[in-house]
Design a protein around this motif. Structure first.
Motif, short mmCIF file in Angstrom:
data_model
loop_
_atom_site.label_atom_id
_atom_site.label_comp_id
_atom_site.label_asym_id
_atom_site.label_seq_id
_atom_site.Cartn_x
_atom_site.Cartn_y
_atom_site.Cartn_z
N UNK A 1 0.86 -1.18 0.00
CA UNK A 1 0.00 0.00 0.00
C UNK A 1 0.89 1.23 0.00
N UNK A 2 0.45 2.26 -0.66
CA UNK A 2 1.20 3.50 -0.77
C UNK A 2 1.49 4.09 0.60
N UNK A 3 2.74 4.40 0.85
CA UNK A 3 3.15 4.99 2.12
C UNK A 3 3.48 3.99 3.21
N UNK A 4 3.28 2.71 2.95
CA UNK A 4 3.54 1.68 3.97
C UNK A 4 5.03 1.46 4.19
N UNK A 5 5.41 1.23 5.43
CA UNK A 5 6.78 0.83 5.77
C UNK A 5 6.82 -0.70 5.67
N UNK A 6 7.83 -1.22 4.97
CA UNK A 6 7.93 -2.67 4.79
C UNK A 6 9.29 -3.15 5.28
N UNK A 7 9.34 -4.39 5.70
CA UNK A 7 10.57 -5.02 6.15
C UNK A 7 11.25 -5.73 4.98
N UNK A 8 12.53 -5.98 5.12
CA UNK A 8 13.27 -6.72 4.11
C UNK A 8 12.65 -8.10 3.93
N UNK A 9 12.44 -8.50 2.69
CA UNK A 9 11.88 -9.81 2.39
C UNK A 9 10.37 -9.86 2.34
N UNK A 10 9.70 -8.76 2.69
CA UNK A 10 8.23 -8.75 2.65
C UNK A 10 7.76 -8.89 1.20
N UNK A 11 6.74 -9.73 0.99
CA UNK A 11 6.18 -9.90 -0.35
C UNK A 11 5.25 -8.72 -0.62
N UNK A 12 5.59 -7.94 -1.65
CA UNK A 12 4.83 -6.73 -1.98
C UNK A 12 3.84 -6.99 -3.11
N UNK A 13 4.16 -7.90 -4.00
CA UNK A 13 3.28 -8.23 -5.12
C UNK A 13 3.67 -9.61 -5.64
N UNK A 14 2.79 -10.17 -6.44
CA UNK A 14 3.06 -11.45 -7.08
C UNK A 14 2.57 -11.38 -8.52
#
Length: 90
Positions: free
Chosen positions: A72-85
């Motif tokens: 999602x726009x503006x979200x903080x993500x961690x290394x390795x998080x799946x963002x899309x497939x």
């Protein structure tokens, strides 16, 4: 000396196997260029991740369709998080 691939190369390559687009480093999602169900071509930008004042453009690993978009726009993500497939074209 031992040489290993630069981590930023993964940001531009995507995941070749199952189409999972993962965060190469912790960061913030600053742009999303696609939606679920949208057809994409190999190398097409999907989203942009900003980390340490640098932008990483994550691209489609092959021709196909965006099967899932969990970023999602503006979200903080961690290394390795799946963002899309990306699913293969049919």
């Amino acid at each position: 000396w031992i040489f290993t691939p630069d981590r930023t190369q993964a940001a531009h390559a995507g995941s070749a196997g199952d189409g999972a687009i993962t965060a190469p480093i912790p960061g913030k999602v600053t742009a999303i260029s696609v939606g679920e169900g949208q057809p994409v071509e190999k190398g097409q930008p999907l989203l942009v991740l900003e980390a340490m004042k640098m932008e990483y453009t994550l691209v489609a690993p092959f021709d196909g369709t965006v099967a899932a978009l969990s970023a999602t726009l503006g979200a903080q993500v961690e290394e390795g998080a799946i963002l899309a497939r990306v699913g293969e074209a049919q």
